[in-house]
Motif scaffolding. Structure first.
Motif, short mmCIF file in Angstrom:
data_model
loop_
_atom_site.label_atom_id
_atom_site.label_comp_id
_atom_site.label_asym_id
_atom_site.label_seq_id
_atom_site.Cartn_x
_atom_site.Cartn_y
_atom_site.Cartn_z
N PHE A 33 0.83 -1.20 0.00
CA PHE A 33 0.00 0.00 0.00
C PHE A 33 0.86 1.25 0.00
O PHE A 33 0.59 2.21 -0.71
N ALA A 34 1.94 1.23 0.81
CA ALA A 34 2.82 2.39 0.84
C ALA A 34 3.44 2.64 -0.52
O ALA A 34 3.58 3.77 -0.96
N ASN A 35 3.79 1.55 -1.21
CA ASN A 35 4.39 1.72 -2.54
C ASN A 35 3.41 2.40 -3.49
O ASN A 35 3.78 3.27 -4.26
N GLN A 36 2.14 1.99 -3.45
CA GLN A 36 1.16 2.55 -4.36
C GLN A 36 0.93 4.03 -4.08
O GLN A 36 0.79 4.82 -5.00
N ARG A 37 0.92 4.41 -2.82
CA ARG A 37 0.55 5.76 -2.49
C ARG A 37 1.72 6.73 -2.53
O ARG A 37 1.56 7.89 -2.90
N THR A 38 2.91 6.30 -2.14
CA THR A 38 4.02 7.22 -2.00
C THR A 38 5.26 6.79 -2.78
O THR A 38 6.29 7.42 -2.68
N SER A 39 5.18 5.71 -3.56
CA SER A 39 6.32 5.21 -4.32
C SER A 39 7.52 4.94 -3.42
O SER A 39 8.65 5.28 -3.75
N VAL A 40 7.26 4.35 -2.28
CA VAL A 40 8.31 3.99 -1.34
C VAL A 40 8.61 2.50 -1.51
O VAL A 40 7.70 1.67 -1.47
N THR A 41 9.87 2.17 -1.71
CA THR A 41 10.27 0.77 -1.80
C THR A 41 10.85 0.32 -0.46
O THR A 41 11.40 1.13 0.29
N SER A 42 10.73 -0.95 -0.18
CA SER A 42 11.18 -1.51 1.08
C SER A 42 12.07 -2.70 0.80
O SER A 42 11.76 -3.54 -0.05
N ALA A 43 13.20 -2.78 1.52
CA ALA A 43 14.13 -3.88 1.28
C ALA A 43 15.03 -4.06 2.50
O ALA A 43 14.98 -3.28 3.46
N LYS A 44 15.83 -5.12 2.46
CA LYS A 44 16.85 -5.35 3.47
C LYS A 44 18.20 -5.54 2.78
O LYS A 44 18.28 -5.99 1.64
N VAL A 45 19.26 -5.19 3.53
CA VAL A 45 20.61 -5.39 3.01
C VAL A 45 21.49 -5.83 4.16
O VAL A 45 21.30 -5.43 5.31
N ALA A 46 22.45 -6.71 3.85
CA ALA A 46 23.36 -7.21 4.87
C ALA A 46 24.41 -6.15 5.20
O ALA A 46 25.12 -5.67 4.30
N VAL A 47 24.50 -5.78 6.48
CA VAL A 47 25.46 -4.77 6.94
C VAL A 47 26.00 -5.21 8.29
O VAL A 47 25.24 -5.45 9.23
N GLY A 49 27.00 -7.87 9.60
CA GLY A 49 26.52 -9.12 10.16
C GLY A 49 25.04 -9.19 10.47
O GLY A 49 24.58 -10.19 11.03
N VAL A 50 24.28 -8.13 10.12
CA VAL A 50 22.84 -8.14 10.34
C VAL A 50 22.12 -7.72 9.07
O VAL A 50 22.72 -7.13 8.17
N GLN A 51 20.84 -8.04 8.99
CA GLN A 51 20.01 -7.63 7.86
C GLN A 51 19.25 -6.36 8.26
O GLN A 51 18.35 -6.41 9.09
N LEU A 52 19.64 -5.22 7.70
CA LEU A 52 19.03 -3.95 8.04
C LEU A 52 17.91 -3.62 7.06
O LEU A 52 18.10 -3.65 5.85
N HIS A 53 16.74 -3.31 7.62
CA HIS A 53 15.61 -2.90 6.79
C HIS A 53 15.65 -1.41 6.54
O HIS A 53 16.01 -0.62 7.41
N TYR A 54 15.27 -1.02 5.32
CA TYR A 54 15.20 0.40 4.99
C TYR A 54 14.08 0.63 4.00
O TYR A 54 13.62 -0.29 3.31
N GLN A 55 13.62 1.86 3.93
CA GLN A 55 12.69 2.30 2.91
C GLN A 55 13.34 3.41 2.11
O GLN A 55 14.14 4.20 2.64
N ARG A 56 12.98 3.49 0.83
CA ARG A 56 13.66 4.42 -0.07
C ARG A 56 12.65 5.04 -1.03
O ARG A 56 11.73 4.37 -1.50
N THR A 57 12.83 6.31 -1.29
CA THR A 57 11.96 7.02 -2.23
C THR A 57 12.73 8.18 -2.85
O THR A 57 13.71 8.65 -2.28
N GLY A 58 12.28 8.63 -4.01
CA GLY A 58 12.90 9.77 -4.67
C GLY A 58 14.03 9.38 -5.60
O GLY A 58 14.58 8.28 -5.53
N THR A 59 14.37 10.32 -6.46
CA THR A 59 15.41 10.07 -7.48
C THR A 59 16.43 11.19 -7.55
O THR A 59 17.22 11.25 -8.48
#
Length: 292
Positions: A33-47, A49-59
């Motif tokens: 729903f957040a992606n549809q309304r605000t074009s926010v992507t959500s992902a995790k990346v290994a940093v 030794g842990v998997q950190l979650h983040y959200q990203r938007t804008g270009t």
């Protein structure tokens, strides 16, 4: 009767302090729903030794990292910023520090260097996302982390914005924290959103550990957290302070302003601890003007 009234008043003061510390908690929206309304992507990346979650938007060419407060996450602490900061000018990244939000596991702990650990995680997250230089926007505990990062990783930081942050701990601060230590005494309205996110056991254990963790700095000389790093911060810095902030007395932003060379202090007369959530349009406009 006097005892009952005193307890009632104490409970109300504790509830107010808790609300101002955590802000008006926003329930995270489903990622789709957040992606549809605000074009926010959500992902995790290994940093580290842990998997950190983040959200990203804008270009935009100017990358920003938003750093949340205690028990905070990207969406609960920065919904209005993810939605409305200028997406053409900025690439906005908001993260969940280890042990918070969707960056569990691991469980959160608070060793003496937890702010330094968060700062390294934050910097390494941005580098893992291929941002060579970026600006930091930090609220409350996230503001302290941002101060540490700006002081230790100077060449990487373009600009710095902090609010609700302090570089040392006083006895006055400790009293505010201890007044809200017992989560069982929080009102249901305040407790339920955090309980829904974490479960009661994790919430209570982590909050109690945070009170102990932040309290350990009071044993340092001058209550030092990162005050020794302030003179090393050379990037343009904006310090925002809500004059109705019940959790951060005004001497803290004034101290930051005096010791960060060339910094700017902006006061919001009606602002409380969560001023960026209560007055998002004013806050976002202030930040964009400063960053641009």
């Amino acid at each position: 009767m006097a005892v009952a009234v005193a307890r009632c008043c104490s409970s109300r003061r504790a509830s107010l302090r808790f609300r101002t510390l955590l802000g008006s908690v926003q329930r995270p929206e489903p990622v789709g729903f957040a992606n549809q309304r605000t074009s926010v992507t959500s992902a995790k990346v290994a940093v580290n030794g842990v998997q950190l979650h983040y959200q990203r938007t804008g270009t935009g060419d100017h990358a920003l990292l938003l750093l949340p407060g205690v028990l905070g996450s990207s969406q609960t602490d920065f919904g209005p910023q993810l939605k409305s900061l200028n997406k053409a000018r900025f690439t906005v990244v908001a993260w969940d520090p280890r042990g918070y939000g969707r960056s569990i596991p691991p469980n959160r702990d608070f060793p003496p260097d937890f702010f330094q650990r968060d700062a390294k995680d934050a910097i390494d997250l941005m580098q893992a996302l291929n941002f060579k230089r970026f600006s930091l926007l930090g609220w409350s505990d996230g503001g302290i982390t941002a101060l540490v990062a700006a002081g230790k990783y100077t060449p990487l930081i373009r600009k710095l914005v902090v609010w609700g942050a302090n570089s040392y701990v006083t006895e006055e601060d400790l009293k505010l924290y201890n007044d809200v230590r017992d989560v069982a005494k929080w009102s249901e309205k305040m407790r339920k959103p955090m309980e829904d996110m974490y479960g009661m056991e994790y919430l209570a254990k982590t909050w109690d550990a945070w009170v102990n963790g932040i309290g350990q700095f009071a044993r340092n000389t001058d209550g030092n957290i990162c005050r020794h790093l302030l003179p090393t911060i050379v990037c343009p810095t904006l310090i925002v302070h809500g004059q109705k902030d019940a959790m951060v007395p005004s001497f803290h932003p004034e101290f930051l302003h005096r010791h960060i060379k060339g910094s700017r202090l902006h006061l919001m007369p009606e602002g409380k601890h969560n001023l960026h959530l209560r007055f998002p349009e004013e806050f976002n406009r202030l930040v964009e003007d400063f960053l641009l």
